[in-house]
Design a protein around this motif. Structure first.
Motif, PDB file in Angstrom:
ATOM      1  N   LEU A 112       8.167   0.580  -2.908  1.00  0.00           N
ATOM      2  CA  LEU A 112       6.972   1.413  -2.813  1.00  0.00           C
ATOM      3  C   LEU A 112       5.791   0.742  -3.511  1.00  0.00           C
ATOM      4  O   LEU A 112       4.656   0.791  -3.017  1.00  0.00           O
ATOM      5  N   LEU A 113       6.045   0.111  -4.643  1.00  0.00           N
ATOM      6  CA  LEU A 113       4.980  -0.618  -5.347  1.00  0.00           C
ATOM      7  C   LEU A 113       4.522  -1.821  -4.522  1.00  0.00           C
ATOM      8  O   LEU A 113       3.337  -2.172  -4.536  1.00  0.00           O
ATOM      9  N   ALA A 114       5.463  -2.459  -3.809  1.00  0.00           N
ATOM     10  CA  ALA A 114       5.095  -3.572  -2.929  1.00  0.00           C
ATOM     11  C   ALA A 114       4.226  -3.075  -1.774  1.00  0.00           C
ATOM     12  O   ALA A 114       3.251  -3.736  -1.387  1.00  0.00           O
ATOM     13  N   ALA A 115       4.564  -1.904  -1.227  1.00  0.00           N
ATOM     14  CA  ALA A 115       3.756  -1.313  -0.152  1.00  0.00           C
ATOM     15  C   ALA A 115       2.353  -0.980  -0.654  1.00  0.00           C
ATOM     16  O   ALA A 115       1.354  -1.189   0.057  1.00  0.00           O
ATOM     17  N   MET A 116       2.276  -0.470  -1.881  1.00  0.00           N
ATOM     18  CA  MET A 116       0.971  -0.175  -2.476  1.00  0.00           C
ATOM     19  C   MET A 116       0.148  -1.451  -2.642  1.00  0.00           C
ATOM     20  O   MET A 116      -1.074  -1.462  -2.406  1.00  0.00           O
ATOM     21  N   ALA A 117       0.810  -2.522  -3.079  1.00  0.00           N
ATOM     22  CA  ALA A 117       0.110  -3.792  -3.264  1.00  0.00           C
ATOM     23  C   ALA A 117      -0.449  -4.301  -1.940  1.00  0.00           C
ATOM     24  O   ALA A 117      -1.596  -4.772  -1.866  1.00  0.00           O
ATOM     25  N   TYR A 118       0.345  -4.199  -0.884  1.00  0.00           N
ATOM     26  CA  TYR A 118      -0.121  -4.651   0.432  1.00  0.00           C
ATOM     27  C   TYR A 118      -1.282  -3.785   0.923  1.00  0.00           C
ATOM     28  O   TYR A 118      -2.259  -4.295   1.494  1.00  0.00           O
ATOM     29  N   ASP A 119      -1.183  -2.487   0.674  1.00  0.00           N
ATOM     30  CA  ASP A 119      -2.257  -1.570   1.060  1.00  0.00           C
ATOM     31  C   ASP A 119      -3.560  -1.944   0.372  1.00  0.00           C
ATOM     32  O   ASP A 119      -4.621  -1.969   0.995  1.00  0.00           O
ATOM     33  N   ARG A 120      -3.496  -2.256  -0.921  1.00  0.00           N
ATOM     34  CA  ARG A 120      -4.697  -2.643  -1.664  1.00  0.00           C
ATOM     35  C   ARG A 120      -5.224  -3.994  -1.190  1.00  0.00           C
ATOM     36  O   ARG A 120      -6.439  -4.213  -1.141  1.00  0.00           O
ATOM     37  N   TYR A 121      -4.300  -4.887  -0.829  1.00  0.00           N
ATOM     38  CA  TYR A 121      -4.715  -6.212  -0.327  1.00  0.00           C
ATOM     39  C   TYR A 121      -5.514  -6.067   0.966  1.00  0.00           C
ATOM     40  O   TYR A 121      -6.583  -6.681   1.125  1.00  0.00           O
ATOM     41  N   VAL A 122      -5.019  -5.254   1.881  1.00  0.00           N
ATOM     42  CA  VAL A 122      -5.713  -5.053   3.157  1.00  0.00           C
ATOM     43  C   VAL A 122      -7.053  -4.352   2.927  1.00  0.00           C
ATOM     44  O   VAL A 122      -8.068  -4.723   3.513  1.00  0.00           O
ATOM     45  N   ALA A 123      -7.062  -3.341   2.047  1.00  0.00           N
ATOM     46  CA  ALA A 123      -8.283  -2.567   1.795  1.00  0.00           C
ATOM     47  C   ALA A 123      -9.383  -3.426   1.173  1.00  0.00           C
ATOM     48  O   ALA A 123     -10.568  -3.256   1.492  1.00  0.00           O
ATOM     49  N   ILE A 124      -9.002  -4.355   0.299  1.00  0.00           N
ATOM     50  CA  ILE A 124      -9.996  -5.149  -0.427  1.00  0.00           C
ATOM     51  C   ILE A 124     -10.306  -6.465   0.279  1.00  0.00           C
ATOM     52  O   ILE A 124     -11.467  -6.874   0.356  1.00  0.00           O
ATOM     53  N   CYS A 125      -9.284  -7.114   0.825  1.00  0.00           N
ATOM     54  CA  CYS A 125      -9.476  -8.437   1.427  1.00  0.00           C
ATOM     55  C   CYS A 125      -9.780  -8.390   2.915  1.00  0.00           C
ATOM     56  O   CYS A 125     -10.379  -9.313   3.469  1.00  0.00           O
ATOM     57  N   LYS A 126      -9.351  -7.315   3.601  1.00  0.00           N
ATOM     58  CA  LYS A 126      -9.593  -7.178   5.035  1.00  0.00           C
ATOM     59  C   LYS A 126     -10.076  -5.765   5.358  1.00  0.00           C
ATOM     60  O   LYS A 126      -9.448  -5.038   6.137  1.00  0.00           O
ATOM     61  N   PRO A 127     -11.188  -5.352   4.761  1.00  0.00           N
ATOM     62  CA  PRO A 127     -11.642  -3.952   4.914  1.00  0.00           C
ATOM     63  C   PRO A 127     -11.944  -3.542   6.352  1.00  0.00           C
ATOM     64  O   PRO A 127     -11.712  -2.389   6.723  1.00  0.00           O
ATOM     65  N   LEU A 128     -12.441  -4.465   7.171  1.00  0.00           N
ATOM     66  CA  LEU A 128     -12.782  -4.117   8.552  1.00  0.00           C
ATOM     67  C   LEU A 128     -11.543  -3.881   9.414  1.00  0.00           C
ATOM     68  O   LEU A 128     -11.610  -3.206  10.440  1.00  0.00           O
ATOM     69  N   GLN A 129     -10.408  -4.438   8.994  1.00  0.00           N
ATOM     70  CA  GLN A 129      -9.174  -4.278   9.768  1.00  0.00           C
ATOM     71  C   GLN A 129      -8.241  -3.225   9.168  1.00  0.00           C
ATOM     72  O   GLN A 129      -7.131  -3.042   9.654  1.00  0.00           O
ATOM     73  N   TYR A 130      -8.711  -2.558   8.099  1.00  0.00           N
ATOM     74  CA  TYR A 130      -7.834  -1.649   7.353  1.00  0.00           C
ATOM     75  C   TYR A 130      -7.260  -0.537   8.225  1.00  0.00           C
ATOM     76  O   TYR A 130      -6.042  -0.293   8.221  1.00  0.00           O
ATOM     77  N   PHE A 142       6.920   1.360   6.331  1.00  0.00           N
ATOM     78  CA  PHE A 142       7.030   0.969   4.924  1.00  0.00           C
ATOM     79  C   PHE A 142       7.885   1.972   4.140  1.00  0.00           C
ATOM     80  O   PHE A 142       8.729   1.580   3.329  1.00  0.00           O
ATOM     81  N   LEU A 143       7.652   3.260   4.384  1.00  0.00           N
ATOM     82  CA  LEU A 143       8.412   4.287   3.671  1.00  0.00           C
ATOM     83  C   LEU A 143       9.889   4.251   4.054  1.00  0.00           C
ATOM     84  O   LEU A 143      10.769   4.385   3.190  1.00  0.00           O
ATOM     85  N   ALA A 144      10.163   4.060   5.348  1.00  0.00           N
ATOM     86  CA  ALA A 144      11.555   3.987   5.803  1.00  0.00           C
ATOM     87  C   ALA A 144      12.263   2.790   5.185  1.00  0.00           C
ATOM     88  O   ALA A 144      13.402   2.894   4.700  1.00  0.00           O
ATOM     89  N   VAL A 145      11.602   1.642   5.160  1.00  0.00           N
ATOM     90  CA  VAL A 145      12.188   0.430   4.570  1.00  0.00           C
ATOM     91  C   VAL A 145      12.423   0.626   3.070  1.00  0.00           C
ATOM     92  O   VAL A 145      13.454   0.208   2.525  1.00  0.00           O
ATOM     93  N   ALA A 146      11.464   1.284   2.412  1.00  0.00           N
ATOM     94  CA  ALA A 146      11.558   1.476   0.964  1.00  0.00           C
ATOM     95  C   ALA A 146      12.785   2.269   0.557  1.00  0.00           C
ATOM     96  O   ALA A 146      13.325   2.077  -0.545  1.00  0.00           O
ATOM     97  N   TRP A 147      13.253   3.157   1.425  1.00  0.00           N
ATOM     98  CA  TRP A 147      14.423   3.963   1.077  1.00  0.00           C
ATOM     99  C   TRP A 147      15.713   3.467   1.750  1.00  0.00           C
ATOM    100  O   TRP A 147      16.792   3.538   1.158  1.00  0.00           O
ATOM    101  N   LEU A 148      15.618   2.950   2.961  1.00  0.00           N
ATOM    102  CA  LEU A 148      16.827   2.567   3.701  1.00  0.00           C
ATOM    103  C   LEU A 148      17.416   1.238   3.231  1.00  0.00           C
ATOM    104  O   LEU A 148      18.644   1.088   3.165  1.00  0.00           O
ATOM    105  N   VAL A 149      16.575   0.263   2.920  1.00  0.00           N
ATOM    106  CA  VAL A 149      17.092  -1.038   2.467  1.00  0.00           C
ATOM    107  C   VAL A 149      17.885  -0.906   1.160  1.00  0.00           C
ATOM    108  O   VAL A 149      19.008  -1.426   1.063  1.00  0.00           O
ATOM    109  N   PRO A 150      17.371  -0.193   0.141  1.00  0.00           N
ATOM    110  CA  PRO A 150      18.184   0.004  -1.060  1.00  0.00           C
ATOM    111  C   PRO A 150      19.483   0.766  -0.787  1.00  0.00           C
ATOM    112  O   PRO A 150      20.516   0.454  -1.397  1.00  0.00           O
ATOM    113  N   VAL A 151      19.442   1.751   0.109  1.00  0.00           N
ATOM    114  CA  VAL A 151      20.656   2.506   0.447  1.00  0.00           C
ATOM    115  C   VAL A 151      21.750   1.564   0.934  1.00  0.00           C
ATOM    116  O   VAL A 151      22.903   1.638   0.494  1.00  0.00           O
ATOM    117  N   CYS A 152      21.394   0.659   1.828  1.00  0.00           N
ATOM    118  CA  CYS A 152      22.386  -0.266   2.405  1.00  0.00           C
ATOM    119  C   CYS A 152      22.953  -1.205   1.350  1.00  0.00           C
ATOM    120  O   CYS A 152      24.169  -1.458   1.319  1.00  0.00           O
TER     121      CYS A 152
END
Length: 315
Positions: A112-130, A142-152
Motif C-alpha cells: 500500500l505504501l508502494a502504491a502511495m509512492a507511485y501515486d505521488r510520483y505520477v501526480a508530481i512528475c506526470k500531472p497531465l497524465q494523472y 493496486f489494492l487487489a495486489v496489495a492484499w492478494l500477493v501477501p496472502v499467497c
C-alpha cells in the motif's frame, strides 16, 4: 470431541507478572485498542463520506488505515482475553491463523505504501497524465495486489509450519509471530527458502521501489520552484514517516524472534509491544494532522459533533 482432545496447546510465555497486574494490563490495552479503532475508523469514515476525498491518494490512505484496524484486531482481542485468563494458552492451529493474518496484513502495508509512492510520483512528475494513469481500474488493481500477493506468500509459510513437528510448546512471546519457528524440531527447507523469497517479494522489492520513486520525486522537485517543492514535501512527508516507522518495527519483529532465551523477558515484552502499538496508533495522527484536506474535514466533523452534543444537552 476427538479433534478437541487431539489439539496441540501452546503456552504463551512472554508475559511478565500478568497475575499481579492483569487488570492494569487489561485496562491499558483496552484503552489503546479502542483508541486505535476509533482514530483509524474516523478518518476512513471521513474519506468515505466526502466526495472531494474520493481520489486515489485518499483511497490508499483509507485502505492503509483499514489495514491497521484489521492488523490490530489480529492481536489485541487475544491479548485482552489472555490478561483475564489464569493461563495464557492457545492451540497451534489458532496460533498459525494469527501468524497468517499478522504477516499478511503486515506485508500489505508495504504494498500500500508502494502504491502511495507511485501515486505521488505520477501526480508530481506526470500531472497531465494523472487522471489517465491513476484510473479507478488502476487503483483497484493496486489494492487487489496489495492484499492478494501477501496472502499467497504467507499461506505457503503457514502450510509449511502446519506440517512441522513440534519439540517445544512454550512460545517466547505474547502472540504468534516469527517465534513459532523456534517451536519446531527442525525447520524445513521449504520454510527456509520460501521465507527468503517472501522477504524479498513482500518487503525488500516494495521498499526499493518506494526509495526509487521518492528519489525521482525529490530530484525533479529540487530542480523546480519553491512552491512545487513545498507541495511535494507536504504530500510525501506523511508517507515517508509511516514507511520509516513501519520498516523499523518490521526489522524489530524479525530480530526479536531470532533472539534466544538469554534475552531479558521484560525487555522482550517491551520490544514486542512496539510492533503492535506505534504503527496503528500513529498512522491516523500522522495523516490526520499532516494531510490538509483530511485535517480540515476532521475539524468540521468534530465541530458539528460538538454542536449536536450541545443541542442534545441544551447547552
Amino acid at each position: 470431541m476427538d479433534e478437541v482432545l487431539n489439539a496441540t496447546y501452546l503456552t504463551l510465555d512472554g508475559y511478565v507478572e500478568v497475575n499481579k497486574y492483569r487488570y492494569v494490563y487489561f485496562f491499558i490495552f483496552f484503552i489503546l485498542y479502542s483508541l486505535i479503532i476509533c482514530s483509524n475508523s474516523t478518518i476512513v469514515y471521513i474519506i468515505w463520506i466526502h466526495k472531494n476525498l474520493h481520489e486515489p491518494m485518499y483511497t490508499f490512505i483509507a485502505a492503509l488505515l483499514l489495514n491497521c484496524v484489521l492488523y490490530s484486531t489480529t492481536v489485541y482481542p487475544k491479548l485482552l482475553i489472555d490478561f483475564l485468563s489464569e493461563k495464557q494458552v492457545t492451540t497451534y492451529s489458532a496460533c498459525l491463523f494469527q501468524f497468517f493474518m499478522f504477516y499478511t496484513l503486515g506485508s500489505s502495508e508495504f504494498f500500500l505504501l508502494a502504491a502511495m509512492a507511485y501515486d505521488r510520483y505520477v501526480a508530481i512528475c506526470k500531472p497531465l497524465q494523472y487522471q489517465t494513469i491513476m484510473s479507478k481500474t488502476t487503483v483497484s488493481i493496486f489494492l487487489a495486489v496489495a492484499w492478494l500477493v501477501p496472502v499467497c506468500h504467507i499461506a505457503v509459510l503457514t502450510a509449511g509450519s502446519a506440517e512441522a513437528t513440534l519439540c517445544n510448546f512454550n512460545l517466547k512471546g505474547i502472540f504468534c509471530n516469527n517465534a513459532v519457528y523456534t517451536l519446531q524440531c527442525v525447520k524445513s527447507r521449504l520454510i527456509t527458502v520460501f521465507g527468503v523469497v517472501a522477504l524479498i517479494d513482500l518487503v525488500i522489492l516494495p521498499m526499493l521501489f518506494i526509495v526509487f520513486t521518492y528519489s525521482n520525486i525529490f530530484i525533479l522537485t529540487y530542480q523546480s520552484c519553491k512552491d512545487v517543492r513545498k507541495k511535494a514535501l507536504e504530500t510525501c512527508l506523511p508517507h515517508l514517516l509511516v514507511l520509516f516507522s513501519f520498516s523499523c518495527l518490521s526489522i524489530y519483529d524479525v530480530s526479536i524472534a531470532r533472539v534466544e532465551s538469554d534475552f531479558p523477558k521484560t525487555a522482550r515484552l517491551i520490544m514486542t509491544l512496539q510492533i503492535v502499538l506505534y504503527h496503528p496508533l500513529l498512522n491516523p495522527f500522522i495523516y490526520g494532522l499532516k494531510m490538509k484536506e483530511i485535517s480540515k474535514q476532521l475539524k468540521r466533523f468534530f465541530y458539528h459533533a460538538k454542536i449536536i452534543s450541545c443541542i442534545n444537552s441544551e447547552c
